[in-house]
Design a protein around this motif. Structure first.
Motif, short mmCIF file in Angstrom:
data_model
loop_
_atom_site.label_atom_id
_atom_site.label_comp_id
_atom_site.label_asym_id
_atom_site.label_seq_id
_atom_site.Cartn_x
_atom_site.Cartn_y
_atom_site.Cartn_z
N ILE A 192 0.83 -1.34 -0.07
CA ILE A 192 -0.05 0.03 0.08
C ILE A 192 0.81 1.14 -0.06
O ILE A 192 1.85 1.30 0.79
CB ILE A 192 -0.97 -0.07 1.28
CG1 ILE A 192 -1.80 -1.09 1.27
CG2 ILE A 192 -1.72 1.33 1.30
CD1 ILE A 192 -2.82 -1.31 0.30
N ALA A 193 0.65 2.17 -0.81
CA ALA A 193 1.42 3.30 -0.86
C ALA A 193 0.68 4.56 -0.15
O ALA A 193 -0.50 4.54 -0.27
CB ALA A 193 1.82 3.84 -2.43
N ILE A 194 1.57 5.27 0.67
CA ILE A 194 0.89 6.18 1.42
C ILE A 194 1.66 7.49 1.08
O ILE A 194 3.11 7.58 1.34
CB ILE A 194 0.89 5.98 2.99
CG1 ILE A 194 0.01 4.92 3.21
CG2 ILE A 194 0.45 7.31 3.78
CD1 ILE A 194 -0.01 4.50 4.67
N SER A 195 1.14 8.59 0.60
CA SER A 195 1.90 9.97 0.16
C SER A 195 1.19 11.12 0.72
O SER A 195 0.04 11.33 0.80
CB SER A 195 1.87 9.89 -1.15
OG SER A 195 2.68 10.86 -1.78
N ASP B 115 6.60 7.26 -12.33
CA ASP B 115 7.75 6.50 -12.35
C ASP B 115 7.90 5.58 -10.93
O ASP B 115 7.87 4.49 -11.07
CB ASP B 115 9.15 7.47 -12.41
CG ASP B 115 10.16 6.56 -12.47
OD1 ASP B 115 10.14 5.64 -13.37
OD2 ASP B 115 11.28 6.66 -11.55
N ALA B 116 7.66 6.29 -9.72
CA ALA B 116 7.35 5.48 -8.42
C ALA B 116 6.36 4.55 -8.47
O ALA B 116 6.85 3.37 -8.19
CB ALA B 116 7.28 6.59 -7.48
N TYR B 117 5.37 4.86 -8.85
CA TYR B 117 4.04 3.79 -8.83
C TYR B 117 4.36 2.85 -9.93
O TYR B 117 3.86 1.75 -9.76
CB TYR B 117 2.73 4.41 -9.07
CG TYR B 117 2.18 5.40 -7.91
CD1 TYR B 117 2.61 5.19 -6.85
CD2 TYR B 117 1.16 6.59 -8.18
CE1 TYR B 117 2.42 5.74 -5.72
CE2 TYR B 117 0.84 7.33 -7.20
CZ TYR B 117 1.31 6.69 -5.90
OH TYR B 117 0.97 7.47 -4.85
N PRO C 2 1.65 -0.68 -6.30
CA PRO C 2 0.93 -0.97 -5.18
C PRO C 2 -0.38 -1.58 -5.26
O PRO C 2 -1.04 -1.02 -6.63
CB PRO C 2 0.92 0.65 -4.54
CG PRO C 2 1.05 1.63 -5.72
CD PRO C 2 1.96 0.84 -6.45
N LEU C 3 -0.97 -2.10 -4.52
CA LEU C 3 -2.23 -2.44 -4.33
C LEU C 3 -3.37 -1.30 -4.55
O LEU C 3 -4.41 -1.54 -4.88
CB LEU C 3 -2.64 -3.39 -3.27
CG LEU C 3 -1.93 -4.72 -3.19
CD1 LEU C 3 -2.19 -5.35 -1.89
CD2 LEU C 3 -2.55 -5.65 -4.51
N ALA C 4 -2.89 -0.11 -3.77
CA ALA C 4 -3.59 0.98 -3.52
C ALA C 4 -2.96 1.93 -3.26
O ALA C 4 -1.57 1.82 -2.59
CB ALA C 4 -4.86 0.84 -2.76
N ALA D 66 -1.58 7.51 -10.65
CA ALA D 66 -2.18 6.21 -10.39
C ALA D 66 -3.49 5.94 -11.46
O ALA D 66 -3.40 4.76 -11.67
CB ALA D 66 -2.78 6.38 -8.99
N ARG D 67 -3.78 7.08 -11.87
CA ARG D 67 -4.74 6.93 -12.88
C ARG D 67 -4.52 6.27 -14.23
O ARG D 67 -4.89 5.18 -14.89
CB ARG D 67 -5.64 8.27 -13.14
CG ARG D 67 -6.82 8.07 -14.26
CD ARG D 67 -7.45 9.50 -14.42
NE ARG D 67 -8.27 9.55 -15.42
CZ ARG D 67 -9.21 10.42 -15.66
NH1 ARG D 67 -9.08 11.46 -15.11
NH2 ARG D 67 -10.15 10.44 -16.91
N PHE D 68 -3.27 6.81 -14.55
CA PHE D 68 -2.41 6.25 -15.83
C PHE D 68 -2.20 4.87 -15.68
O PHE D 68 -2.21 4.07 -16.89
CB PHE D 68 -1.47 7.00 -16.16
CG PHE D 68 -1.65 8.45 -16.52
CD1 PHE D 68 -2.88 8.96 -17.15
CD2 PHE D 68 -0.78 9.71 -16.54
CE1 PHE D 68 -3.03 10.40 -17.53
CE2 PHE D 68 -1.14 10.67 -16.79
CZ PHE D 68 -2.18 11.02 -17.41
N LEU D 69 -1.89 4.35 -14.37
CA LEU D 69 -1.38 3.02 -14.10
C LEU D 69 -2.37 2.09 -13.59
O LEU D 69 -2.25 0.87 -13.21
CB LEU D 69 -0.09 3.25 -13.26
CG LEU D 69 0.96 3.91 -13.82
CD1 LEU D 69 2.07 4.25 -12.57
CD2 LEU D 69 1.87 2.92 -14.79
N HIS D 70 -3.62 2.47 -13.69
CA HIS D 70 -5.02 1.71 -13.23
C HIS D 70 -4.56 1.33 -11.93
O HIS D 70 -4.85 0.25 -11.37
CB HIS D 70 -5.11 0.68 -14.12
CG HIS D 70 -5.31 1.13 -15.79
ND1 HIS D 70 -6.34 1.78 -16.16
CD2 HIS D 70 -4.32 0.97 -16.68
CE1 HIS D 70 -6.36 2.08 -17.40
NE2 HIS D 70 -4.96 1.53 -17.76
N ILE D 71 -4.39 2.21 -11.08
CA ILE D 71 -3.96 1.81 -9.42
C ILE D 71 -5.35 2.22 -8.82
O ILE D 71 -5.46 3.48 -8.93
CB ILE D 71 -2.78 2.29 -9.00
CG1 ILE D 71 -1.53 1.88 -9.53
CG2 ILE D 71 -2.53 2.03 -7.32
CD1 ILE D 71 -0.21 2.53 -9.63
#
Length: 381
Positions: free
Chosen positions: A6-9, A78-80, A85-87, A103-108
């Motif tokens: 899980i990514a937290i930013s 680049d990071a995602y 991440p799952l979310a 995240a939208r571009f990568l479907h996350i």
């Protein structure tokens, strides 16, 4: 521990450490691997010691240079792309915007938290129009968007920036009511200081200048009134309170400055009342929630976010924002309350914290959403 994190930013590691540690612990206990994305600061290592991984994402919290903003968007992408991440859980303005777009571009799957909107929605003009366009695009595919107060929620709904089905409202960041508990109320005697405590960054929009302007009006009637400021002072920041005014207020003993502290509990214990005359467009200020949990009467501006934990006349007073005279009148009224009424207000604050602002409410909402959006894969043999 799951291989998929899980990514937290947020815009600082300090923010994650101070406001999202309970969530990190809760998610790790459930088996999630946690990756924090934020600019590196002294709190990054503390987060690593907490068991999270840290990914440095440089960003200027208040920068407006288009090329640098594009660079930040690319860094998120680049990071995602590498972390997968799952979310992604975003807090504060720029992660909410650029992290969500990447995240939208990568479907996350994305869960955003609108922790406050600062001053941009108060000024109007081209910048506000641009920011609204960015929010509408960034949030269009977010699976869940949490708001911390009704005002921000209504603004986003009324301007078509989000859909109702995406949204939910949280009680701010919540407060740990097991850690912040009432202690013996400080003595209330005419010959001893009556202590007002301010906790927050020393920004003009946080009402610091109004508090300094109110101080002589209060002290004229009650010389033993003491106003203590805790929080970061950055004289290079153009949004900070006037440095000369701060120096004069401290020099003339209108206010005392305690600096930055990691543990606010001892200061809260000594305070008779916590005051926050902010017009910053807060989410819900954690300082007021911690004070309420410790059974303190509150004085806050009748403004977005700050009004949420105050029931006027029951656990404190609401004052007009940007009005030092009205602020002084509320502070004087607080000093002149009978001791038993002060203690009743403090008890009402504690009940409010327990019933509406317990951090378990926040943690449970995140868990419920992640169980749907990012369930842990079954363990492999």
């Amino acid at each position: 521990m799951s291989d998929s994190p899980i990514a937290i930013s947020a815009n600082t590691a300090w923010y994650v450490w101070n406001f999202r540690r309970p969530l990190i612990r809760t998610l790790r206990e459930r088996g999630y691997r946690i990756v924090i994305l934020a600019p590196r600061d002294p709190y990054a290592e503390k987060l690593v010691q907490e068991g999270a991984e840290f990914w440095d994402i440089p960003m200027e919290a208040k920068g407006k240079n288009p090329l640098r903003e594009l660079g930040l968007l690319f860094r998120y992408w680049d990071a995602y792309r590498k972390i997968r991440p799952l979310a992604a859980l975003h807090y504060t303005i720029k992660p909410d915007l650029y992290g969500s777009i990447a995240a939208r571009f990568l479907h996350i799957p994305v869960i955003n938290n609108v922790t406050g909107l600062g001053t941009v929605f108060e000024k109007g003009g081209p910048l506000e129009i641009l920011v609204r366009i960015l929010y509408r695009f960034a949030f269009a595919k977010a699976q869940r968007i949490f708001f911390q107060n009704q005002d921000d929620y209504r603004l986003f709904i009324d301007h078509g920036l989000v859909r109702k089905a995406q949204t939910d409202i949280l009680p701010g960041s919540g407060v740990d009511i097991q850690r912040f508990v009432p202690e013996e109320f400080p003595p209330i005697k005419t010959d001893e200081p009556f202590i007002f405590l301010f906790v927050g960054r020393l920004l003009k929009a946080k009402g610091v200048e109004d508090l300094i302007a109110a101080a002589p009006l209060v002290r004229e009637k009650h010389p033993n009134a003491t106003i203590v400021l805790l929080g970061k002072r950055d004289d290079r920041d153009p949004t900070s309170a006037d440095p000369k005014l701060l120096d004069r207020g401290i020099g003339e003993k209108l206010v005392e400055y305690g600096g930055i502290v990691d543990d606010v509990k001892p200061w809260l214990t000594k305070a008779h009342c916590v005051v926050l005359p902010s017009y910053y467009r807060e989410g819900i200020p954690r300082s007021l929630l911690e004070a309420a949990a410790m059974g303190k009467p509150l004085i806050a501006a009748d403004s977005v976010g700050t009004r949420e934990p105050v029931i006027n006349g029951e656990n404190g007073f609401l004052c007009e924002s940007r009005n030092p005279k009205d602020l002084a009148e509320k502070m004087i009224a607080m000093i002149e309350l009978p001791p038993e009424k002060l203690r009743e207000m403090g008890a009402a604050s504690r009940r409010l914290a327990e019933n509406r602002f317990d951090e378990r409410i926040v943690l449970d909402k995140y868990i419920q959403n992640l169980e749907v959006l990012a369930p842990l894969p079954p363990p492999t043999d």
